[in-house]
Design an enzyme around this catalytic site. Structure first.
Site, PDB file in Angstrom:
ATOM      1  NE  ARG B  64      -4.154   1.732   2.184  1.00 23.43           N
ATOM      2  CZ  ARG B  64      -4.295   2.560   3.052  1.00 23.43           C
ATOM      3  NH1 ARG B  64      -3.479   2.992   4.162  1.00 23.43           N
ATOM      4  NH2 ARG B  64      -5.797   3.566   2.685  1.00 23.43           N
ATOM      5  CB  ILE B  90      -5.454   5.406  -1.040  1.00 17.68           C
ATOM      6  CG1 ILE B  90      -5.226   4.816  -0.862  1.00 17.68           C
ATOM      7  CG2 ILE B  90      -4.256   6.664   0.280  1.00 17.68           C
ATOM      8  CD1 ILE B  90      -4.226   3.326  -1.108  1.00 17.68           C
ATOM      9  CB  SER B  91     -11.043   3.304   0.312  1.00 16.66           C
ATOM     10  OG  SER B  91     -11.823   4.770  -1.059  1.00 16.66           O
ATOM     11  CD  GLN B  92     -11.868   3.118   6.841  1.00 13.11           C
ATOM     12  OE1 GLN B  92     -12.626   3.944   7.318  1.00 13.11           O
ATOM     13  NE2 GLN B  92     -11.394   2.489   8.175  1.00 13.11           N
ATOM     14  N   PRO B  93      -8.388   0.998   4.247  1.00 16.23           N
ATOM     15  CG  PRO B  93      -6.088   0.683   4.511  1.00 16.23           C
ATOM     16  CD  PRO B  93      -6.742   1.760   5.130  1.00 16.23           C
TER      17      PRO B  93
END
Lengths: 787, 245
Positions: B64, B90-93
């Protein structure tokens, strides 16, 4: 020249001008913040301005001797630095990569917010340095100095909006900044050295101007659209309250509420942005066929009421619904717009795209929704409102008079027999707006003895709900028509007379179903007091529909959301609270402590302290209370803010001049303060009467009445400060500085606290508190003198 | 220096100052990824609980930190969204994991992603199936994602710059479609390009705020329904008799 001298006309004119520039800049900055980020950050400007004054006050108090010895320099230097300070501050703000949405996630954003605020500080510091220098140079003429300061501020507050409107934001700032150089010239006279200094200051401003380009922050909708290939800005214009932009991009495809079963694509469109956000689709030819509109959720009211004659849409942002109404065959479609600039803009676009933008024959009415309802002719078959709440609960402390009990009743009263009140509301991850609206509507239907379950229908998709309230009970034919239409286009019914649980939550299944809680609210069996959100009714006295936060639920809230609490918390209310706490800390650190520690004023008395604190709080409570109340009559916060600031400063300034000439004794002053207290209590009632009487008047006429009324209320308020300063002639300058600091401290807290008091207890409570403050001041008058 | 690069430098400077005291880990950060994955496997409840080993395994292998700006790489494995420039994130995992789990990807499936962004989601998908097609409308993001895919050897991702509203007709129909930014309606061209029996996953709500995930299902007869899932356990409105509604 000794410090006891009378200020010259040039000096008074310069003071008037600097105060005007400062207030104008303050209002200008609220517009800048709304464009770059959110309007809700506007209190930041007030806090920064007050901090600038605090910092300048400390410097002036510490350097009092040097200032009186070198007065011309101390007056000229801040005047010349003011313009470059304003320009530089705004340019630096544009470089700060602040992302308000990321605030809960990234601690760096708190630092960026602080830097953003600090960029604005120098301009206020320089302006305040000039004003404070005037006060310290001519203490015997404090009344006149105070009056010029107030009157200048009034002109600045009132003049800035027309200036922005005629020149645009960027050029308005250029004019303000150059005006400070001109003020320097007026102050010091035309001499070689002065000319060079003023020229340098003006050149510094002019050098910054080409770099000045106010743009929305990257996270707002408009800049995102502008990154798409083929996107271009068609036009941009500054109105009294907002900046409007229209974009063309092949990537824009808004078709709100289009059915899942539809095979049609979104129509060709431009999009219209307000302050860089809230895009509104402006349809272009080739226009969709009427069948297309049958497939969107917004058609629901026309399924219940197939041939409406007259439709009123109370939001210019709901142009999409005007097309639906037109396609449904409405004979009259009328739409309200709060500002003339929106209407002008749409008409200009209509000349470029005669077949598009808005349906032919639609009437555009210049009025806020609520004001129009007060004077609109009866009756409409459909009256429509839209509710679009900002993310993260940011509107929690923002007044909205359309979504109060009185607002909804006013809309309901405009319905023809068999008409429908329609409210389109966005669904959130956890139900709140819809439930609050249903709760409010149920309340007022019950008071009219109309059974809510028989008068209300709600239909939704995955993102939006349409609430429909009938002027009369919905008959079975209408219900059947809505059922059939909803089934055909795969929309879900939430409420309808005779609706069964099995019929709800079928096509767009939500993990939190709406049907059962809505049924419970309609039947009166729901316990809203135990809910996660505050569902209590918003009223004209507490017009904060979007306030959902409840302290009692915080623990449950954190338990429910677990690690996701950051995303789900209502930050708007908490941000207001944090601003108050930070403001208190800063005001204590910058206003109270320096005076307390550096000057050690021993000669204070409790009465003097009470007096200065009370008039500080009282003035700001009146100002904020009137500001929030007047946005109902003046169609929005920007005009209301400008009018209230101008009228209060002019009134207080004139009062100060009167006090200087008249010099009333303490018995008369007692009566004056009691009059102020009484005025604060009755002002909301007078404004309500004025609204009922003058809702249909032109803006000029409404503004004229409001300015006169507030001027009269604030005129006696202007007596309070110079009277006390006059009574403290024998006190040391340190003690006077200490009392000034207390007054400033109360002003900061009053500004930030009044909004929160209004949210909790209502605007009447704010005005009653203001009255109590002035009564407290009146009671402290006796033996105010310090030896 | 234009306004954007000046802003970017200021952000970098501030973030660098803020993170100066934090330990910076070099290398491929496998230990960080393992920790992130072990945290994710305990998240959520019911259907939003992350349990799919294939998803967790994919997230364990995709670096990531290569998908975020260099100055934010220290935070790459924290469960939070991060800015990637141009107002995008970038979206949260957790959201990436949940979206991928809900999409129920199997090898051989043809997957379309609308909104490439940094390319992280596409990289996860590429670990789970043979071909991933991804479209990005924001010009600079599309360009940088293509470079990143090439550098990381993600040859089974076909990326293009374009308008995702119309899908990618040349490669349609798709078994799965993931849309990373919700519009105010579900684009009919995407519904048309979804295979019968196919699934579409869309996050609803702001990327920094309260998101719910929406599943769009097309049954074998072509009927389309949606299902919204809230990734939090929430106590609903109760009746006066204390029964939940």
């Amino acid at each position: 020249m000794r410090s006891g001298d009378t200020p010259s006309r040039r000096q008074l004119l310069a003071l008037f001008s600097v105060s005007a520039i400062l207030l104008a800049h303050q209002v200008w900055l609220t517009r800048m913040i709304a464009i770059q980020h959110w309007y809700h950050l506007a209190p930041l400007v007030i806090a920064v301005a007050l901090l600038g004054f605090g910092g300048a006050g400390i410097l002036v108090a510490r350097q009092a001797g040097a200032i009186t010895r070198h007065r011309p320099y101390w007056l000229l230097a801040p005047t010349l630095l003011l313009g470059p300070g304003m320009m530089a501050g705004v340019l630096l703000c544009g470089l700060v990569p602040l992302n308000m949405l990321a605030l809960p996630w990234q601690s760096v954003q708190i630092g960026l917010l602080a830097i953003y605020a600090l960029c604005l500080l120098p301009a206020f510091f320089f302006g305040a340095l000039f004003v404070s220098t005037c006060f310290i140079c001519w203490p015997q003429r404090a009344g006149r100095v105070y009056a010029m300061d107030m009157l200048g501020g009034a002109v600045g507050a009132l003049g800035i909006l027309p200036l922005i409107h005629s020149l645009g934001l960027e050029r308005a700032l250029l004019v303000l900044s150059l005006l400070s150089s001109l003020t320097g010239l007026v102050l010091a006279g035309v001499r070689n050295k002065t000319l060079v200094a003023c020229g340098v200051a003006a050149l510094a401003v002019l050098a910054g101007y080409p770099l000045l380009q106010l743009a929305p922050a990257e996270y707002k909708a408009q800049p995102l659209r502008q990154l798409e290939r083929g996107s271009h800005l068609l036009l941009q214009t500054d109105g009294l309250g907002h900046r409007f932009s229209v974009l063309d991009s092949p990537g824009m495809h808004a078709a709100p509420g289009l059915s899942l079963g539809s095979s049609a694509s979104a129509p060709r469109q431009w999009q219209w942005f307000t302050d860089g956000d809230s895009p509104v689709p402006l349809l272009l030819p080739p226009l969709p066929s009427p069948d297309f509109y049958h497939q969107v959720l917004g058609f629901a009211p026309y399924a219940l009421l197939p041939v409406p004659q007259r439709v009123l849409i109370l939001d210019i942002g709901a142009l999409w619904h005007a097309w639906i109404a037109s396609a449904a065959g409405a004979r009259v479609v009328a739409m309200t717009a709060e500002d003339r600039e929106s209407i002008d803009l749409l008409n200009r676009l209509k000349t470029r795209q005669p077949a598009g933008i808005y349906p032919d024959g639609m009437a555009l009415i210049r009025s806020s929704p609520r004001r129009y309802l007060a004077f609109a002719p009866c009756c409409y078959d459909i009256v429509m409102l839209t509710v679009d709440s900002p993310e993260a609960g940011m509107a929690a402390t923002q007044e909205n008079y359309s979504l109060t009990r009185q607002g909804l009743e006013a809309a309901y009263q405009k319905l023809s027999a068999g008409g429908l009140l329609v409210i389109e509301v966005q669904l959130h991850s956890i139900p709140r707006e819809t439930l609050k609206l249903v709760s409010m509507l149920t309340d007022f239907l019950n008071t009219r003895e109309r059974p809510p379950p028989e008068h209300m229908a709600i239909v939704r998709d995955w993102r939006t709900a349409v609430i429909m309230v009938g002027a009369s009970a919905l008959d079975s034919d209408a219900s059947d028509r809505l059922r059939t239409w909803a089934r055909q286009h795969q929309f879900d019914l939430v409420a309808l007379p005779g609706l069964k649980s099995g019929e709800a939550n079928r096509y767009h299944r939500l993990s939190q179903d709406y049907h059962r809680p809505v049924s419970a609210l309609l039947s009166g069996s729901a316990d809203t007091g135990q809910y996660l959100f505050d569902l209590s009714t918003a009223t004209d006295d507490r017009p904060f529909f979007f306030r959902f936060f409840r302290w009692q639920s915080l623990h449950r809230w954190l338990q429910a959301t677990g690690p996701m609490w950051r995303q789900h918390l209502d930050w708007g209310y908490l941000l207001g609270l944090c601003t108050l706490l930070v403001g208190t800390l800063l005001a204590t650190a910058l206003l109270i402590l320096p005076f307390r520690l550096a000057f050690r004023p021993h000669q204070h008395r409790r009465r003097a302290i009470t007096y200065f604190l009370a008039i500080g709080f009282g003035f700001m409570f009146v100002e904020i209370g009137l500001l929030q109340k007047l946005s109902l009559l003046l169609d929005g916060a920007a005009v209301s803010m400008s009018a209230v600031l101008a009228a209060m400063l002019a009134g207080a300034g004139t009062g100060s001049l009167c006090q200087q000439h008249w010099r009333p004794g303490s018995r008369v002053m007692f009566r004056v303060l009691v009059v102020v207290a009484l005025s604060a209590v009755i002002a909301p009632q007078i404004l309500e009467m004025l609204f009922n009487l003058g809702a249909g008047w032109s803006l000029t006429l409404r503004l004229g009445h409001v300015l006169l009324l507030i001027f009269l209320i604030s005129l006696p308020m202007g007596f309070a400060l110079p009277h006390a300063i006059g009574r403290l002639q024998n006190a040391s300058s340190a003690t006077i500085a200490w009392l000034w600091a207390l007054n400033g401290f109360a002003s900061v807290l009053g500004t930030l606290g009044a909004g929160l008091i209004a949210v909790h207890a209502g605007l009447t409570a704010v005005m009653i508190l203001a009255a109590c403050c002035y009564l407290g001041a009146a009671l402290s008058l006796k033996n105010l003198e310090l030896n | 220096m234009n306004s954007y690069s000046a802003k970017s430098w200021l952000t970098r400077l501030l973030t660098a100052l803020l993170l100066a005291t934090m330990p910076v880990t070099a290398g491929d950060r496998q230990a960080d990824r393992d920790r992130m994955v072990s945290e994710l496997s305990g998240y959520g409840y019911d259907i939003t609980l992350i349990t799919d080993d294939r998803v967790l395994s994919a997230m364990r292998t995709v670096p990531r930190h290569e998908f975020v700006p260099a100055y934010l790489q220290v935070q790459a494995y924290a469960d939070r969204p991060l800015p990637i420039g141009h107002g995008q994130t970038i979206s949260q995992p957790y959201i990436v994991a949940l979206m991928t789990q809900l999409a129920d990807i199997s090898p051989g499936m043809r997957v379309l992603e609308v909104g490439t962004g940094s390319g992280y989601q596409a990289a996860i998908l590429a670990r789970m199936t043979d071909r991933v097609y991804t479209i990005e409308i924001i010009v600079p993001l599309a360009a940088s994602a293509r470079v990143r895919f090439r550098e990381l050897g993600l040859t089974n991702i076909i990326a293009k710059e374009g308008d995702g509203y119309y899908g990618w007709k040349a490669y349609a129909p798709f078994d799965r479609i993931l849309v990373t930014a919700a519009a105010r309606h579900i684009p009919p061209p995407l519904v048309a390009q979804l295979k019968p029996g196919g699934l579409m996953v869309i996050p609803v709500g702001p990327s920094w705020g309260a998101q719910r995930l929406m599943l769009v299902r097309k049954d074998d007869s072509g009927v389309v329904t949606t299902e919204s899932l809230l990734p939090v356990r929430f106590v609903p409105l109760v009746s006066k008799q204390n029964a939940e509604w």
